[in-house]
Design an enzyme around this catalytic site. Sequence first.
Site, PDB file in Angstrom:
ATOM      1  N   LYS A 249       0.836  -1.197   0.000  1.00 46.72           N
ATOM      2  CA  LYS A 249       0.000   0.000   0.000  1.00 46.72           C
ATOM      3  C   LYS A 249       0.874   1.251   0.000  1.00 46.72           C
ATOM      4  CE  LYS A 249      -3.972  -1.689   2.707  1.00 46.72           C
ATOM      5  NZ  LYS A 249      -5.065  -1.441   1.753  1.00 46.72           N
ATOM      6  N   ARG A 323     -10.582 -11.250   2.160  1.00 48.98           N
ATOM      7  CA  ARG A 323     -11.557 -12.218   1.637  1.00 48.98           C
ATOM      8  C   ARG A 323     -10.978 -13.623   1.591  1.00 48.98           C
ATOM      9  NH1 ARG A 323     -12.133  -8.842  -3.851  1.00 48.98           N
ATOM     10  NH2 ARG A 323     -11.663  -7.198  -2.349  1.00 48.98           N
TER      11      ARG A 323
HETATM   12  N1  BES Z   1      -8.149  -3.541   4.368  1.00 49.82           N
HETATM   13  C1  BES Z   1      -8.324  -3.174   3.018  1.00 49.82           C
HETATM   14  C2  BES Z   1      -9.614  -2.414   2.755  1.00 49.82           C
HETATM   15  C3  BES Z   1      -9.793  -1.083   3.395  1.00 49.82           C
HETATM   16  C4  BES Z   1      -9.005  -0.011   3.007  1.00 49.82           C
HETATM   17  C5  BES Z   1     -10.788  -0.899   4.291  1.00 49.82           C
HETATM   18  C6  BES Z   1      -9.212   1.219   3.567  1.00 49.82           C
HETATM   19  C7  BES Z   1     -11.020   0.338   4.856  1.00 49.82           C
HETATM   20  C8  BES Z   1     -10.213   1.393   4.490  1.00 49.82           C
HETATM   21  C9  BES Z   1      -8.342  -4.395   2.118  1.00 49.82           C
HETATM   22  O1  BES Z   1      -7.588  -5.457   2.523  1.00 49.82           O
HETATM   23  C10 BES Z   1      -7.849  -3.937   0.778  1.00 49.82           C
HETATM   24  O2  BES Z   1      -6.758  -3.462   0.716  1.00 49.82           O
HETATM   25  N2  BES Z   1      -8.690  -4.048  -0.258  1.00 49.82           N
HETATM   26  C11 BES Z   1      -8.361  -3.600  -1.549  1.00 49.82           C
HETATM   27  C12 BES Z   1      -8.865  -4.637  -2.538  1.00 49.82           C
HETATM   28  C13 BES Z   1      -8.375  -4.445  -3.933  1.00 49.82           C
HETATM   29  C14 BES Z   1      -6.885  -4.738  -4.003  1.00 49.82           C
HETATM   30  C15 BES Z   1      -9.135  -5.352  -4.840  1.00 49.82           C
HETATM   31  C16 BES Z   1      -9.050  -2.254  -1.793  1.00 49.82           C
HETATM   32  O3  BES Z   1     -10.187  -2.068  -1.347  1.00 49.82           O
HETATM   33  O4  BES Z   1      -8.433  -1.392  -2.403  1.00 49.82           O
HETATM   34 ZN    ZN Z   2      -5.554  -5.327   1.925  1.00 51.50          ZN
END
Ligand code: BES
Ligand code: ZN
Length: 470
Positions: A249, A323
């Site tokens: 990230k 997930r």
């Molecule tokens: N934990 C994150 C989602 C998240 C980010 C929740 C910010 C609340 C605030 C999750 O694991 C994630 O990074 N999801 C990605 C999925 C994508 C790579 C398909 C997202 O939502 O960008």
């Molecule tokens: Zn994530």
Amino acid sequence: MTPEATPSDPLLHPALLADHPQAIPLHAVTPQNWEDRAKSVGPLAQTYAKQQGFAGQDGQIIQLPAQDGQVAAVLLGVDAHKNEDSVFAAGRLAQSLPTGDYCLGEGWSDQNAAALAFLLSLYRFERYKKPDPKIRRLVLPQGCDGHALTVMSQSIAWGRDLINTPANDMGPHHIEAAARWLAGLYGATIACIEGQALLTQNFPMIHAVGRASTRAPRLIDLTWGDPAHKKVTLIGKGVAFDTGGLNIKPDASMLLMKKDMGGAATALATARMVMGLGLKIRLRVLIPAVENAISGSAFRPGDVLQSRKGLTVEIGNTDAEGRLILADALALADEDSPDLIVQFATLTGAARVALGPDLPPFYTKNDTLAKRIQELGLAVHDPVWNLPLWNRYRMMLDSKIADINHISSGGFAGSITAALFLDRFVEQAKDYVHFDIFGWTPTARPGRSEGGEPQAARLIFELLKRDFSA
Ligand code: BES
Ligand code: ZN
Ligand code: ZN
């Protein structure tokens, strides 16, 4: 604190008083009726309030003096038209009043909600700071259940603490310790499958996501209650910290990722309410707890993972880790055909783009249940919004080399496609609801302190109490 106060009931929240004749009354007023309330305090009070510019506007607060200079009453301006959270307005008082003992006066349409909002707003995260020296207490309003208010507010405060605690002090093993502490409090049974044992006992995706961390991944499994009652299983995403893995990230997105165990905190907070208030259900709580870290042993984009359910899963992005661990937990939950599975997860950024931080989307195939949940959420001031498991989007998860991809190729409908992926791992459960929560309050408002928030916990407790408790 004044010596006249009746000693508190040890089972009551420390900020709740069973009785106190000299408590200062808190009145909820409007621009139309505030002058009458002030007048009833004494002729000085009305003049004083006017001088201070108080006009009963939404959010305005004034402490009215008695002849002797003591605070005689407090007025809070509440405008139900301006403020959909007006029933929770008492929370504003808890945030801003000086040390003292208070009671609810006139103008509160729902005294129980007002008392709860007061308690919820007193919360501060004090693990690394000196405690707030201010002590504000509230006399338990007539007809309110002090034990229920205590358990509800303490469960929420605990959930907030778990989320607010940074990842250095809240790793997978700390999440396990929290669950063990809760199990001990209410005599629940708890088991934990950790590290290599995840492979031998067939939880390959929990292991794959968590194996790069020095803090071992695990699956926490808590059970409580009479097996003859309705079987309800709560599942919570317990990612102690989400770096994104090899698909790392950017800095701003990573900063808050201690909250990626917000689903686990919500499941635990809900479980504490269920056990603390003795609902007649057979409760199970499953928490896959991992750290999505980066090392030579990290899982990679393009990998194909086996899953507990038997489906092979192509990895499109290691940042969509939640997930994966949930899918293995869901498969286990589904094996004993519960009456209801409720899952909480800080799953997608897309949910926040769609509905903002205050309104988590949720998914279920049962439209009657969806309607019920959405209504109950509004009723208990824990709002959520139903989004569709849109069948046509299932094809977005097609994989050329595995049974399924865990992310959609186009990046459209991110929260829905995450829910559709998870849906593939549930077959036997009578009902299944998935909440894509934010788990965080960006700026404090009545009843919600800034920081971690176990969203939908009070709502689900209410659902279980009304519709599932024998
Ligand atoms: N934990 C994150 C989602 C998240 C980010 C929740 C910010 C609340 C605030 C999750 O694991 C994630 O990074 N999801 C990605 C999925 C994508 C790579 C398909 C997202 O939502 O960008
Ligand atoms: Zn994530
Ligand atoms: Zn995550």
